[in-house]
Design a protein around this motif. Structure first.
Motif, PDB file in Angstrom:
ATOM      1  N   LEU A   1      10.783  -5.311  14.205  1.00 19.60           N
ATOM      2  CA  LEU A   1      10.686  -5.632  12.775  1.00 19.60           C
ATOM      3  C   LEU A   1       9.887  -4.529  12.099  1.00 19.60           C
ATOM      4  CD1 LEU A   1      10.764  -7.385  10.206  1.00 19.60           C
ATOM      5  CD2 LEU A   1       8.721  -8.575  11.088  1.00 19.60           C
ATOM      6  N   ILE A   2      10.494  -3.882  11.125  1.00 25.01           N
ATOM      7  CA  ILE A   2       9.809  -2.831  10.366  1.00 25.01           C
ATOM      8  C   ILE A   2       9.570  -3.345   8.954  1.00 25.01           C
ATOM      9  CG2 ILE A   2       9.911  -0.456   9.519  1.00 25.01           C
ATOM     10  CD1 ILE A   2      11.732   0.196  11.896  1.00 25.01           C
ATOM     11  N   ASN A   3       8.322  -3.722   8.683  1.00 24.05           N
ATOM     12  CA  ASN A   3       7.939  -4.210   7.356  1.00 24.05           C
ATOM     13  C   ASN A   3       7.704  -3.012   6.448  1.00 24.05           C
ATOM     14  OD1 ASN A   3       7.871  -7.123   7.551  1.00 24.05           O
ATOM     15  ND2 ASN A   3       6.140  -6.887   8.955  1.00 24.05           N
ATOM     16  N   ASN A   4       8.764  -2.555   5.821  1.00 17.43           N
ATOM     17  CA  ASN A   4       8.695  -1.353   5.002  1.00 17.43           C
ATOM     18  C   ASN A   4       8.615  -1.653   3.508  1.00 17.43           C
ATOM     19  OD1 ASN A   4       9.366   1.581   4.202  1.00 17.43           O
ATOM     20  ND2 ASN A   4      11.049   0.412   3.304  1.00 17.43           N
ATOM     21  N   ALA A   5       9.192  -2.773   3.051  1.00 19.46           N
ATOM     22  CA  ALA A   5       9.259  -3.062   1.613  1.00 19.46           C
ATOM     23  C   ALA A   5       7.864  -3.033   0.998  1.00 19.46           C
ATOM     24  CB  ALA A   5       9.909  -4.422   1.391  1.00 19.46           C
ATOM     25  N   GLY A   6       7.714  -2.249  -0.035  1.00 15.44           N
ATOM     26  CA  GLY A   6       6.424  -2.130  -0.715  1.00 15.44           C
ATOM     27  C   GLY A   6       6.573  -1.307  -1.972  1.00 15.44           C
ATOM     28  N   LEU A   7       5.596  -1.411  -2.868  1.00 15.54           N
ATOM     29  CA  LEU A   7       5.692  -0.671  -4.124  1.00 15.54           C
ATOM     30  C   LEU A   7       4.334  -0.584  -4.781  1.00 15.54           C
ATOM     31  CD1 LEU A   7       5.461  -3.151  -6.320  1.00 15.54           C
ATOM     32  CD2 LEU A   7       7.895  -3.389  -5.877  1.00 15.54           C
ATOM     33  N   SER A   8       4.285   0.229  -5.832  1.00 21.53           N
ATOM     34  CA  SER A   8       3.078   0.357  -6.640  1.00 21.53           C
ATOM     35  C   SER A   8       3.464   0.213  -8.102  1.00 21.53           C
ATOM     36  CB  SER A   8       2.419   1.719  -6.409  1.00 21.53           C
ATOM     37  OG  SER A   8       1.319   1.902  -7.283  1.00 21.53           O
ATOM     38  N   ARG A   9       2.589  -0.434  -8.876  1.00 17.91           N
ATOM     39  CA  ARG A   9       2.829  -0.598 -10.311  1.00 17.91           C
ATOM     40  C   ARG A   9       1.621  -0.116 -11.090  1.00 17.91           C
ATOM     41  NH1 ARG A   9       7.877  -1.890 -12.552  1.00 17.91           N
ATOM     42  NH2 ARG A   9       8.896  -3.505 -11.335  1.00 17.91           N
ATOM     43  N   GLY A  10       1.804   0.932 -11.892  1.00 22.20           N
ATOM     44  CA  GLY A  10       0.751   1.402 -12.781  1.00 22.20           C
ATOM     45  C   GLY A  10      -0.351   2.168 -12.083  1.00 22.20           C
ATOM     46  N   LEU A  11      -1.104   2.899 -12.889  1.00 19.56           N
ATOM     47  CA  LEU A  11      -2.249   3.665 -12.394  1.00 19.56           C
ATOM     48  C   LEU A  11      -3.418   3.486 -13.375  1.00 19.56           C
ATOM     49  CD1 LEU A  11      -2.860   5.571  -9.994  1.00 19.56           C
ATOM     50  CD2 LEU A  11      -2.254   7.491 -11.461  1.00 19.56           C
ATOM     51  N   ALA A  12      -3.480   2.290 -13.947  1.00 17.14           N
ATOM     52  CA  ALA A  12      -4.501   2.017 -14.968  1.00 17.14           C
ATOM     53  C   ALA A  12      -5.815   1.615 -14.308  1.00 17.14           C
ATOM     54  CB  ALA A  12      -4.019   0.906 -15.888  1.00 17.14           C
ATOM     55  N   PRO A  13      -6.941   1.905 -14.957  1.00 21.17           N
ATOM     56  CA  PRO A  13      -8.216   1.405 -14.438  1.00 21.17           C
ATOM     57  C   PRO A  13      -8.228  -0.126 -14.462  1.00 21.17           C
ATOM     58  CG  PRO A  13      -8.480   2.343 -16.641  1.00 21.17           C
ATOM     59  CD  PRO A  13      -7.103   2.694 -16.191  1.00 21.17           C
ATOM     60  N   ILE A  14      -9.138  -0.721 -13.722  1.00 18.01           N
ATOM     61  CA  ILE A  14      -9.103  -2.154 -13.495  1.00 18.01           C
ATOM     62  C   ILE A  14      -9.194  -2.961 -14.787  1.00 18.01           C
ATOM     63  CG2 ILE A  14     -11.602  -2.408 -13.170  1.00 18.01           C
ATOM     64  CD1 ILE A  14      -8.821  -4.114 -11.086  1.00 18.01           C
ATOM     65  N   HIS A  15      -9.919  -2.438 -15.770  1.00 17.43           N
ATOM     66  CA  HIS A  15     -10.093  -3.193 -17.016  1.00 17.43           C
ATOM     67  C   HIS A  15      -8.888  -3.076 -17.945  1.00 17.43           C
ATOM     68  CE1 HIS A  15     -11.413   0.905 -17.898  1.00 17.43           C
ATOM     69  NE2 HIS A  15     -11.237   0.656 -19.200  1.00 17.43           N
TER      70      HIS A  15
END
Length: 845
Positions: free
Chosen positions: A674-688
């Motif tokens: 099993l290769i758990n590959n699904a993943g992504l990133s959303r935005g590069l904003a600071p936490i606030h």
């Protein structure tokens, strides 16, 4: 050594006419050039994909157009080098064809010998890549086809200088030299002076016919110019044309009509007739005709009119002509056969035979048609016997007689016919092969004869996969030479990767030799190609063979569940002096090789699926984009002959995960990797400033999706005490960076889950690993992060060379293919120009 008559010619659409002319000319000497036309449309074919399947010489019309076509150049270099190493490449430097704005075509030279000439093509591909990349950057939504085109053009741009250097180092021959002296260069490459002489005679004869036709055309044109004022009168005197009936004709009537049509293709004679007061049959005397011809060709410089009488044209009844060539008759017949008009075609051929009963070739074609199209073997045999009674050395008729005897199970007569063929031509194509088959399967005590003729077959045509398979069978079952048998079976599966039994035969032989791991590996490929070979008995025996010592012999017994193929089984008796084995050695390929990859439609997931499919694994690909899944499945099956299952669902949906995994078909229910590959990133904003909906998407995909898939698959691995889970983590799970906050948190979670899962599962013999890459291009990662703002996404990778998706796939494949006692914990990887999440050398690629 016989001359190979099957070859290939490669060109692009602009050079189609030249390619067809070469093909047509060489066919007159008995050579068959299979035409491969490549452009920018990969669906119509590609050099790297189609040419490795060819045999014989490959003539490449290297033109300016060829050097500007993606399907010609993409991944072409390894194929070209392979052809050159095998002395199968003929590179012909041909002019390109350009079209002006008004549609006029003109030739342009193809020049690559100097650096400035090479730069033309290097600049072309670099500019094309930059233009496509710019177009991709400004897209508002994903475009898979454009992405693929960018990848292809980028690859060509990176390799175009190597391609040009390769051609410059070759003995490329210019088109003029290739055509010189009737293709003398081609025939010298094949060491076939007889073929060259034959073609020269044929073309010389055609040229003479052409010269005669040209004289007639000159006379005809001059006569028409001179007598143009009478054309209206001629038209008025013509009788109306009667259109042929559209209803089906009687075969005999059709024969007469078609032969007339073939005869009517010659030029009609023209004659001059005086005005209406003259008798129709009073033609010019010889003296008058000579005077007229003198006038037509300008020998008389006088401007005086030829005659005061106004002549007119009319057709003279055609002179008796020779009947059409047998090849022309057969061409018409084949057209009728292809149109489904079998009875009419046979009637037409019969009429042609009746019209020329002394022509053996026509009669041979008729016999062939009776056998092939009407399946009337008795009538075909009678026709052939009549031909051979008068023409006993008609070699094609003899060979066909042998084939028909085989169909009628008269093997002695077939053998006699094939030997007669070889008495006439010792290298006649197919005769040795047919004799080898007959001696092997239909003659007692003739194995030596079978060996001779089959060995002779592969000497004459090394690409005859079936002959190699028969030789393998002969060496394995009758001559007890497993090494020779394996070598021929290996050639068989190379020439014909989908051969139903070659892989299995190799597995059986390795099993008998005590090479359990090799045997099991080939057995896995065998059942992927031919699932009928997979039985519980075979699974058990081949798995048991993995732990056997090489000295333990395996017998070769039949198994009714596998049809007519023999299956190995354990030998009951062993040498009493042999010590028992004290430990079990497990194979790195134990069990069916089934890998499930999430997020398999792009980036790292797709590259990983490509690699596993290419290497013979059974692949389950999952994703949200059904169209891409379907395209991948089709490609894997076509390119790699892979066993593929697609699952269309979203890993964030727990119910969808349960349904997909819970309803796997029985043959796919055991997932080994099993290769758990699904993943992504959303935005590069600071936490606030971050968007909660982006946080949810990352947490649901990167953490929950991984958990849902692991929870669905891991229990079956625990139950059978075998399996491997590989998580695709990230350098962001090792060190944070500004704006990474939630994404980094999810990848830190993956790192922690990998470690804790390993603690939970190691005692069940289930391995858990991860790969943690830094920046990776050829993915959608940056584009998804910036909501498909491709300009921002491209800036992430500017001025440095990041990892490629295929680099990460290689790492995953390495982890998955270690021996069972080895578990790679983590591969933490960057490109050379990246030293950490915040340390990148952007000085240029």
């Amino acid at each position: 050594m016989p001359v190979q008559k099957n070859h290939a010619i490669v060109f692009c659409p602009e050079n189609q006419r030249l390619g067809q002319e070469v093909t047509s000319d060489l066919s007159k000497a008995g050579y068959q050039l299979h035409q491969y036309q490549f452009s920018d449309n990969f669906e119509e074919g590609a050099f790297y994909r189609d040419i490795p399947e060819t045999r014989g010489q490959v003539v490449v019309l290297l033109s300016d157009n060829f050097l500007r076509k993606t399907a010609c150049l993409y991944r072409c270099l390894p194929v070209l080098k392979d052809l050159q190493e095998k002395n199968r490449l003929i590179a012909v430097l041909a002019p390109g064809i350009a079209r002006d704005k008004d549609g006029t075509k003109r030739e342009i030279p193809t020049q690559i010998g100097q650096v400035n000439q090479m730069l033309v093509y290097m600049k072309y591909w670099h500019t094309r890549y930059l233009d496509l990349r710019e177009k991709l950057i400004h897209l508002s939504e994903p475009d898979g086809e454009l992405e693929r085109e960018v990848e292809v053009v980028k690859d060509i741009s990176a390799n175009i200088s190597s391609i040009l250097n390769f051609f410059n180092e070759l003995p490329c021959i210019r088109l003029e030299a290739f055509l010189q002296n009737t293709y003398e260069y081609f025939f010298s490459r094949l060491n076939d002076p007889q073929g060259h002489d034959k073609l020269m005679r044929i073309l010389k004869k055609e040229e003479e016919v052409k010269d005669n036709a040209t004289l007639i055309e000159i006379i005809t044109k001059s006569s028409k110019d001179l007598l143009a004022e009478n054309t209206e009168l001629e038209s008025a005197n013509k009788e109306p044309v009667v259109q042929p009936k559209t209803a089906e004709e009687d075969p005999s009537e059709m024969t007469e009509r078609l032969i007339d049509e073939l005869n009517a293709e010659e030029e009609e004679e023209l004659m001059i007739v005086l005005d209406d007061g003259e008798d129709e049959e009073d033609y010019f005397s010889e003296e008058e005709e000579d005077a007229l011809l003198d006038e037509l060709f300008g020998e008389d410089e006088s401007d005086e009119p030829l005659t005061q009488a106004k002549p007119k044209l009319r057709k003279r009844a055609p002179k008796p002509q020779d009947p059409p060539a047998p090849e022309e008759v057969m061409e018409v017949a084949v057209g009728l056969f292809n149109a489904g008009k079998t009875s009419q075609a046979l009637g037409f051929l019969k009429g042609a035979v009746d019209a020329a009963p002394a022509n053996p070739t026509l009669r041979y074609y008729y016999a062939y048609a009776l056998a092939r199209y009407e399946k009337n073997l008795d009538a075909a045999v009678n026709e052939l016997d009549d031909i051979l009674a008068e023409h006993p050395r008609f070699i094609e008729a003899l060979f066909l007689r042998g084939e028909l005897a085989e169909h009628q199970k008269d093997y002695e007569k077939a053998i006699a016919a094939y030997h007669q063929v070889l008495d006439i031509d010792g290298d006649f194509p197919g005769a040795h092969y047919r004799l080898g088959i007959l001696y092997l399967f239909h003659s007692e005590g003739k194995k030596d004869e079978a060996l001779y003729h089959l060995e002779k077959t592969v000497q004459l045509d090394h690409n005859n996969a079936d002959a190699h398979y028969c030789l393998g069978t002969l060496y394995a079952e009758h001559l007890n030479d497993p090494a020779q048998a394996i070598s021929h079976f290996m050639v068989t599966k190379e020439l014909k990767p989908q051969h139903r039994f070659a892989w299995y035969e190799i597995a059986v032989l390795y099993h008998k030799m005590g090479k359990g791991e090799l045997a099991y590996r080939f057995y896995q490929r065998a059942i992927a190609v031919n699932p009928e070979l997979r039985t519980p008995h075979n699974d058990r025996v081949f798995k048991l063979g993995i732990s056997k010592k090489p000295s333990q012999q395996i017998s070769h017994e039949g198994n009714a569940t596998t049809g007519n193929k023999a299956v190995p089984s354990e030998e009951k008796a062993q040498d009493e002096t042999q010590k028992p084995k004290t430990e079990t050695t497990k194979s790195m390929i134990e069990g069916p090789k089934t890998v499930l990859i999430t997020g398999a439609t792009a980036g790292i997931g797709r590259a990983t699926a490509d690699l596993f499919a290419k290497n013979g694994f059974r692949v389950i690909i999952t994703g949200r984009r059904l169209d891409r899944l379907e395209q991948q499945k089709e490609r894997y099956q076509k390119e790699f002959n892979s066993d593929v299952l697609l699952l269309h669902f979203d890993v964030r949906d727990l119910d969808a995960v349960k349904e997909a995994i819970g309803n796997l078909p029985e043959e796919w229910s055991q997932v080994d990797i099993l290769i758990n590959n699904a993943g992504l990133s959303r935005g590069l904003a600071p936490i606030h400033e971050g968007k909660p909906e982006d946080w949810d998407t990352m947490i649901d995909t990167n953490i929950k999706g991984l958990l849902y898939m692991t929870r669905a698959i891991a229990p079956q691995m625990v139950a059978r005490k075998s399996g491997h889970i590989i998580n695709v983590a990230s350098s962001a799970g090792k060190e944070v960076y500004p704006g990474g906050n939630v994404y980094c948190a999810t990848k830190f979670a993956v790192d922690a889950l990998t470690k804790s899962m390993r603690l939970d599962l190691f005692k069940h013999n289930v391995r858990v690993s991860q790969v943690s890459p830094g920046h990776v291009e050829e993915t959608e990662f940056a584009r998804v992060r910036f909501d498909w703002d491709v300009e921002k996404a491209a800036a992430v990778y500017e001025n440095f060379q990041p990892l490629k998706a295929s680099d990460v796939a290689d790492a995953i494949y390495y982890i998955a293919t270690r021996p069972p006692h080895v578990n790679i914990q983590d591969i933490f990887m960057f490109s050379t120009q990246q030293a950490g999440s915040n340390f990148i050398d952007r000085s240029g690629r």
